[in-house]
Design an enzyme around this catalytic site. Structure first.
Site, PDB file in Angstrom:
ATOM      1  CG  ASP A  37      -1.717   1.227   1.424  1.00 56.73           C
ATOM      2  OD1 ASP A  37      -1.660   2.114   0.545  1.00 56.73           O
ATOM      3  OD2 ASP A  37      -2.423   1.329   2.445  1.00 56.73           O
ATOM      4  CE  LYS A  53      -1.302   6.962  -3.721  1.00 56.23           C
ATOM      5  NZ  LYS A  53      -2.003   6.153  -2.696  1.00 56.23           N
ATOM      6  CD  GLU A  81      -4.920   3.749  -2.723  1.00 56.26           C
ATOM      7  OE1 GLU A  81      -5.823   4.508  -2.337  1.00 56.26           O
ATOM      8  OE2 GLU A  81      -3.775   4.147  -3.002  1.00 56.26           O
ATOM      9  CG  ASP A  97      -9.044   5.274   2.020  1.00 53.42           C
ATOM     10  OD1 ASP A  97      -8.616   5.720   3.106  1.00 53.42           O
ATOM     11  OD2 ASP A  97      -8.306   4.816   1.132  1.00 53.42           O
TER      12      ASP A  97
END
Lengths: 177, 617
Positions: free
Chosen positions: B25, B87, B186, B208
């Site tokens: 992850d 990211k 994800e 999330d």
């Protein structure tokens, strides 16, 4: 031993017919993907991966065409006669032209208002016409020899009904805001 | 004396060897790595027992790179050389990211590729390199604790990641020297962790809430295909906002000047402690500077409620995009540390009208799902039914006259897929054509994301509209795109693997790969030789297993003999040859097995079809 490129029906072990059980086809796709999908070859050599990627692509492609009545009809006609109706083609059918204009007008009037139930009724009507057209298509494709003029007209009608259904969906989105 | 083992006929030479694979992850704030051990997926801790690796990289002038906790120490003291939230830069252009708050305007600079880059004392670092450092740290952790080299990894990416962002992630893995078995989204990974992929068909919501981002994804599972129906969220909303709101309350109670940055920093740390304590307790005592007081859960809830409500607004909007009502959602999977906050769970439960799934640690659930998938892909599980199929998240198109985007592959098409479309020339005598590849749902090219541009040259001069240019888009199982253009009348071809506009080209990757190996060039060579030997071994095992399985039925004696000779040759060269010789010998084996591989594929399809017919009866 190498076979010539299989057609989309052969890929799924089917006879080339218009009538297809889509849920069954979808289950078959899954069974086939289970044995050829690249994930099954994630730790194999590059050659196997390439081959499996090609096969999977072919199956996905074939499924996209076969599940869609208009694309399936166009593909089948092309397969059997070489006639390509996927590109722009015009059909001379004054009667249907009139019907087309009326249906378009009806849709415009309904989407101009704010009565969603009217739109739903209209959608039901078009769906019924579409089903009718699909069974006609099945019959036409069973005739020997094929009446290509009629088939071209029928494909054109089916295409129109399909387009109208997607326009109805858009009108619904707008009405629901 | 021990008995010699003989493997069962038809099986690979070493069928029960457990191969090492991991799920990663790669998060904005934190990253994790997980693996399946004795049938159980678990995240792997570092030597101090911490599972979470902060996604922070620190560079020093002498070239020392530190990642994670040790890099986090430099966030304030050496901000210039410390990179967090990389990211957010992946696969983006400099212009796209200049407004991101984590990066001060002067920290970012343009690299030669149009990608943003960060200037450090150790040189200019691009996002792909920085990410590769995080991946390296995770892979090393896994290899140290598992005691062997990883055969491959599954890396997760957000569902909305476009082609360029996925490619950048894959490039980072390549530079880190790890084989990517597959990129998966994800939310899909989270659903896999809960086993939803093997359950009944239906609609699942993945909620999330991380430290600084909120994502809501609506997935539909049908016939083993996870389709992303809609995604939404807020890239600037997260648990940190809870801390900020609570800190604001503390500062107010203690009557401290709002502009006192030092005090505010302390309030933030205190706020985090309070938030975490109130997850289990009903009330806590607080000592903050000169102020003493307490906070109960009800008070905290009233402070953070507006933020939680914002997430529900995003949920509502996303459900609407998917054309669904909240009650139609079957399962809600909670992901991200901030979903531990009781108020979040309560509000989500009220909104969807059912209890969300919270059994798996929300920080680890994505990595765990990725690990399960990695275990299947590497071949440890022979569970034939687990096949995760994906769709492309955004339509792929090409620019046509007037700046319009013509869709070639619509969104939600299952991958891998190939689609071709014909175009023609606009002017008489036109000999070249610019192909502009775009991604997105909008009509106008300027509203879509530009992925790549290339040119097809050498079109024979013809009148306008006479040339036939066939443009083919091919998307592989990872969602990565290759575009080819061909003039069909003359066969002039332009075969281009599209590297996104903000990506790296192969030479750049190779040079980064070399520079990333801090040792001498010999070590690099040795590593490449070892990799090539491993590849040779893999090829030999695969072919032998194939021969044992159906070599007899599909091959003539001569054909089989030719393949066996090529294998013998490869086995010899793998032990005695150099990199190039092994590469060459692998090619020879590939060539000799080409026809066999294709017959095997056809045979397995035929078998699957027959099996299906029987099932139907």
């Amino acid at each position: 031993m190498t076979k010539a490129q299989q057609n989309y029906f052969e890929l799924f072990g089917l006879e080339p017919n218009f009538s297809i059980d889509v849920p069954k086809l979808s289950a078959k796709l899954r069974t086939l993907l289970n044995s050829v999908h690249p994930d099954r070859f994630a730790s194999s050599g590059a050659q196997q991966q390439m081959l499996s990627m090609q096969k999977t692509t072919q199956l996905n492609d074939a499924f996209a065409v076969l599940k869609h009545p208009v694309k399936r009809a166009q593909y089948l006609l092309h397969l059997k006669t070489g006639i390509d109706t996927a590109k722009d083609h015009t059909v001379n059918d004054p009667e249907f032209l009139m019907q087309q204009l009326e249906l378009r007008e009806e849709l415009e009037t309904i989407s101009g208002g704010n009565d969603i139930s009217q739109l739903h009724q209209f959608a039901d009507k078009i769906s019924a016409l579409e089903e009718e057209q699909e069974s006609r298509m099945t019959e036409l494709f069973q005739q020997e020899p094929l009446d290509t003029d009629e088939l071209e007209k029928a494909i054109y009608k089916l295409q129109f009904l399909h387009k109208t259904l997607s326009d109805i969906e858009q009108a619904e989105d707008k009405l629901l805001g | 004396m021990a008995l010699l083992q003989i493997s069962e006929p038809g099986k690979s030479t070493d069928p029960h060897q457990h191969k090492l694979a991991a799920g990663i992850d790669l998060g904005t704030t934190n990253s994790l790595i997980a693996t399946v051990r004795s049938g159980k997926a678990e995240t792997l801790p570092d030597l101090e027992g911490d599972h979470i690796l902060p996604s922070i990289v620190h560079y020093t002038k002498d070239g020392t790179v530190s990642v994670g906790k040790s890099a986090k120490l430099f966030v304030c003291s050496d901000a210039k050389n410390t990179i967090s939230s990389v990211k957010r830069l992946m696969g983006r252009g400099l212009k796209d990211v200049q407004k991101i708050k984590e990066f001060s305007a002067n920290q970012l600079t343009a690299s030669g590729t149009g990608m943003p880059a960060v200037e450090t004392d150790c040189g200019i670092k691009n996002p792909v390199e920085v990410s590769s450092e995080i991946l390296k740290a995770l892979v090393k952790r896994a290899e140290d604790s598992l005691g062997g080299e990883l055969g491959g990894v599954v890396i997760t990416v957000p569902a909305y990641f476009d082609e360029a962002q996925r490619q950048a992630t894959k490039d980072a893995a390549q530079i880190a020297g790890v084989k990517v078995l597959r990129l998966i989204s994800e939310p899909t990974a989270a659903a896999v962790a809960y086993g939803l992929d093997t359950g009944s068909e239906g609609i699942h919501a993945i909620y999330d809430l991380g430290g600084g981002t909120f994502d809501i994804s609506i997935l539909r599972l049908e016939k083993g295909v996870f389709e992303v129906m809609a995604t939404g969220g807020d890239s600037a909303l997260g648990g940190d906002d809870f801390d900020r709101a609570i800190a604001g309350y503390l500062v107010e109670q203690a009557n401290i000047d709002k502009n006192d940055r030092g005090a505010y920093q302390m309030a933030m740390i205190k706020a985090r402690d309070v938030k975490e304590a109130l997850t289990d307790k009903e009330s806590v005592e607080i000592n903050f500077m000169h102020w003493k007081g307490s906070m109960d859960r009800a008070l905290m809830n009233s402070i953070i409620a507006p933020i939680v409500d914002k997430t529900l607004v995003a949920c509502r909007r996303t459900l609407k995009d998917a054309g669904l009502k909240a009650s139609e959602v079957q399962d809600i999977v909670m992901v991200g540390g901030s979903t531990r906050v009781p108020l979040v769970r309560e509000k989500v439960e009220t909104y969807f009208g059912k209890k969300p799934l919270t059994d798996i640690d929300p920080d680890k659930v994505v990595a765990i799902g990725a690990a399960i998938q990695a275990d299947v892909l590497i071949g440890n599980k022979t569970d034939e039914d687990m096949l995760l199929l994906d769709v492309i998240p955004l339509s792929l198109g090409v620019e046509t006259m007037g700046g319009l985007a013509e869709k070639i592959i619509p969104r939600n098409t299952p991958i891998p897929i190939a689609r071709a479309q014909e175009f023609t020339t606009y002017k008489d005598g036109q000999t070249a054509m610019a192909i502009h590849v775009v991604q997105g749902e909008r009509e106008l090219v300027e509203d879509c994301r530009s992925l790549a541009r290339f040119e097809l040259r050498g079109i024979p001069p013809m009148v306008a509209g006479a040339a036939r240019i066939k443009v083919t888009y091919q998307v592989d199982a990872d969602g990565l795109l290759k575009v080819t253009a061909e003039e069909t009348i003359t066969g002039v071809k332009s075969d281009i693997t599209v590297k996104p506009s903000y990506g790296l080209n192969d030479e750049q990757i190779t040079s980064m790969l070399q520079s990333s190996v801090s040792h001498a060039e010999e070590d690099m060579k040795a590593r490449m030789l070892r990799e090539q030997q491993v590849e040779a071994k893999r090829v030999i095992e695969a072919v032998q297993a194939a021969l044992a399985e159906n070599g007899d039925e599909l091959l003539s004696k001569d054909e089989r003999h030719a393949i066996e000779e090529a294998l013998k040759q490869l086995a010899y060269i793998a032990d005695n040859g150099d990199i190039e010789a092994i590469e060459e010998a692998i090619k020879v084996v590939d060539k000799s097995t080409e026809e066999f591989a294709s017959r095997r594929m056809d045979a397995s399809i035929a078998k699957a079809l027959v099996g299906h017919e029987i099932d139907e009866i």
